[in-house]
Design a protein around this motif. Structure first.
Motif, PDB file in Angstrom:
ATOM      1  N   HIS A   1      42.774  38.203  37.231  1.00  0.00           N
ATOM      2  CA  HIS A   1      42.168  39.530  37.066  1.00  0.00           C
ATOM      3  C   HIS A   1      41.014  39.488  36.064  1.00  0.00           C
ATOM      4  O   HIS A   1      39.933  40.019  36.316  1.00  0.00           O
TER       5      HIS A   1
ATOM      6  N   ASN B   1      36.950  39.954  37.083  1.00  0.00           N
ATOM      7  CA  ASN B   1      36.171  41.053  36.492  1.00  0.00           C
ATOM      8  C   ASN B   1      34.989  40.519  35.696  1.00  0.00           C
ATOM      9  O   ASN B   1      33.893  41.060  35.760  1.00  0.00           O
TER      10      ASN B   1
ATOM     11  N   HIS C   1      35.783  46.522  38.972  1.00  0.00           N
ATOM     12  CA  HIS C   1      37.155  46.256  39.414  1.00  0.00           C
ATOM     13  C   HIS C   1      37.259  46.244  40.943  1.00  0.00           C
ATOM     14  O   HIS C   1      37.973  45.425  41.515  1.00  0.00           O
TER      15      HIS C   1
ATOM     16  N   HIS D   1      36.997  47.562  30.924  1.00  0.00           N
ATOM     17  CA  HIS D   1      37.691  48.860  30.907  1.00  0.00           C
ATOM     18  C   HIS D   1      36.932  49.868  30.047  1.00  0.00           C
ATOM     19  O   HIS D   1      36.734  51.018  30.445  1.00  0.00           O
TER      20      HIS D   1
ATOM     21  N   ASP E   1      38.101  41.584  30.262  1.00  0.00           N
ATOM     22  CA  ASP E   1      38.708  42.637  31.099  1.00  0.00           C
ATOM     23  C   ASP E   1      38.787  43.944  30.292  1.00  0.00           C
ATOM     24  O   ASP E   1      38.424  45.017  30.800  1.00  0.00           O
TER      25      ASP E   1
HETATM   26 FE   LIG Z   1      41.230  45.383  34.456  1.00  0.00          FE
END
Ligand SMILES: [Fe+2]
Length: 389
Positions: A275, A279, A261, A196, A192
C-alpha cells in the motif's frame, strides 16, 4: 442537508511507553480474555513483549493470531476467525500495521455478529458495534486506528468495509513501538501518511475541521520523515510521525482520500505492490495532474511541507508542492517510477479499468479525471516523463 458526524475514536492513549497501559485499558471493558491480532514481522521484532506482559500484569488471558499477511484477503480473515471460534473472547486487540489493524476491526465484528467478510463489504453494512476493539499501530502510516475503513482484496480488487462501528473504542499510540521499523518500512508507511494528509486537504469533502488535522499532519510528517527513516532511534522524529499519521488518519476518516489512492489500489491487487509503495509511486504524477484544479490549496500545502514561497506567485507556490513531495520521496529512498516493478505498457489498460472503479475515492479528487487522464498519469508514472526534474 444531511450532516454527517465527525468521526474519531473514543479514547486515545498517546506517548512513549503507552503500551504499558494496555492491561488497564482492557480491564475497563471488563474483558477476561482477548484476541491479539498481529503478524510475524511484529512478533519477530520483539514488539509483542511489553503489551503481552501488560495484559498478564492485569490478569487478562489472551490468544495470539500472528498469521496476518500483507494485503489481506478473505482467506486471511476466515483463518483468523476460525482460530478462535470455539474460544470465549471478550475483546480484540490489534497490534501491527494497517493490514493487521484492518483484520482486527473485522474480527471484532465477525466474532460478535457472525457472518463472513463478504457480507459486510461496502458502506454501512455493519448494524452495530462488535466486540470492544483496541488498536495499537506499530508503524506510522495507515492511520487505520482513526478510520472507519478496513480494506481487503476480494475477487481480485481492493474492496472496503466502511462503518463507524469499525472505529476502535481505544487507540494506543506509542512511538516507542515504531522505533524498530527499518528504513524502507518507515519510508513507505510515512509517505502513505503524507498522502493521507495531502489528499484529505484537497478532497472535495474537506471541511475547516478536517483541514486543521490535514495541515498539522503534513507539517509534522514533512519535518520528521527523513530523520525517522535514517535515524530511526530519534524519538522526537518518531513522535512527530506517530502523531502525524494519527492526525492524517482522522482527516481521511472524515474527508477521504483521492486519486493517488484510487490509482494505487490496482498496483496492489494486480502487481503486488504494498500500500505504501503504490501510493508513493503514484503521488507525484497524480499531484502534477491535480495542481491546476486547486492552486490555492496546493500553495498552502507547499508551505506546510516546508517550501519557502514568500516571493512566489500563488501558481509558483502550488507547483513548489510537487518539488517538495519529490524531494521527500527521493530523500527517503523510495522509487519514482513504475518501471522498477516490472509493470509494462501493456498493463496500463487493466490498471485504468480498475482505477476507474474506485469512484468512492475519485469523487473526492479536486480534479475530475476522465479515462484518458488516468491513462496519461499511469504512462507518466511508468516512464517518469511527467517528473519535471
Ligand atoms: Fe493509505
Amino acid at each position: 442537508m444531511t450532516r454527517t458526524p465527525f468521526i474519531c475514536c473514543n479514547q486515545v492513549y498517546f506517548g512513549n511507553g503507552a503500551v504499558s497501559d494496555l492491561g488497564t485499558v482492557v480491564q475497563r471493558f471488563g474483558a477476561g480474555r482477548v484476541l491479539v491480532v498481529t503478524d510475524r514481522g511484529v512478533r519477530n521484532a520483539g514488539i509483542l513483549g511489553e503489551p503481552l506482559s501488560a495484559l498478564q500484569r492485569s490478569g487478562i488471558g489472551y490468544a495470539v493470531f500472528d498469521d496476518i499477511k500483507p494485503e489481506p484477503n478473505e482467506g486471511t480473515v476466515d483463518a483468523l476467525v476460525a482460530a478462535v471460534r470455539d474460544e470465549k473472547i471478550d475483546a480484540v486487540v490489534g497490534i501491527g500495521g494497517g493490514s493487521v489493524l484492518d483484520c482486527a476491526k473485522v474480527a471484532a465484528i465477525l466474532l460478535s455478529r457472525g457472518g463472513r467478510l463478504r457480507d459486510y463489504l461496502g458502506q454501512g453494512k455493519v448494524a452495530g458495534y462488535g466486540l470492544p476493539l483496541i488498536l495499537v499501530p506499530t508503524t506510522s502510516g495507515t492511520g487505520s486506528e482513526s478510520t472507519p475503513n478496513a480494506l481487503f482484496i476480494v475477487d481480485g480488487e481492493k474492496q472496503a468495509v466502511i462503518s463507524p462501528y469499525l472505529v476502535p473504542k481505544v487507540a494506543v499510540i506509542d512511538p516507542v513501538v515504531t522505533a524498530t521499523a527499518p528504513p524502507h518500512v518507515t519510508a513507505a508507511a510515512g509517505v502513505d501518511a503524507l498522502v493521507h494528509a495531502c489528499e484529505s486537504f484537497t478532497s472535495l469533502r474537506s471541511t475547516s475541521l478536517t483541514e486543521m488535522y490535514s495541515l498539522r499532519a503534513a507539517e509534522l510528517i514533512a519535518r520528521s520523515i527523513r530523520t525517522a527513516v535514517w535515524q530511526g532511534i530519534d524519538m522526537a522524529a518518531r513522535e512527530d510521525m506517530a502523531l502525524g499519521s494519527y492526525l492524517a488518519g482522522i482527516a481521511i476518516a472524515n474527508a477521504g482520500t483521492g486519486a493517488v489512492h484510487a490509482l494505487a489500489y490496482p498496483l496492489g491487487s494486480k502487481h503486488g505492490l504494498s500500500h505504501g509503495i503504490s501510493n508513493s509511486v503514484m503521488f507525484l504524477y497524480v499531484s502534477e495532474a491535480n495542481i491546476p484544479a486547486a492552486i490555492q490549496k496546493f500553495a498552502i500545502l507547499a508551505r506546510a511541507l516546508g517550501a519557502k514561497t514568500t516571493d512566489m506567485s500563488r501558481r509558483e507556490a502550488a507547483y513548489a508542492y510537487v518539488d517538495e513531495i519529490m524531494s521527500i520521496i527521493r530523500d527517503v529512498g523510495l522509487p519514482l517510477s513504475l518501471a522498477e516493478f516490472g509493470v509494462e505498457p501493456s498493463d496500463i489498460h487493466e490498471l485504468v479499468t480498475d482505477a476507474m472503479k474506485q469512484t468512492r475515492l475519485l469523487n473526492n479528487n479536486p480534479r475530475v479525471l476522465a479515462q484518458e487522464d488516468i491513462e496519461k498519469i499511469y504512462r507518466h508514472a511508468l516512464s517518469g516523463e511527467g517528473c519535471r526534474h
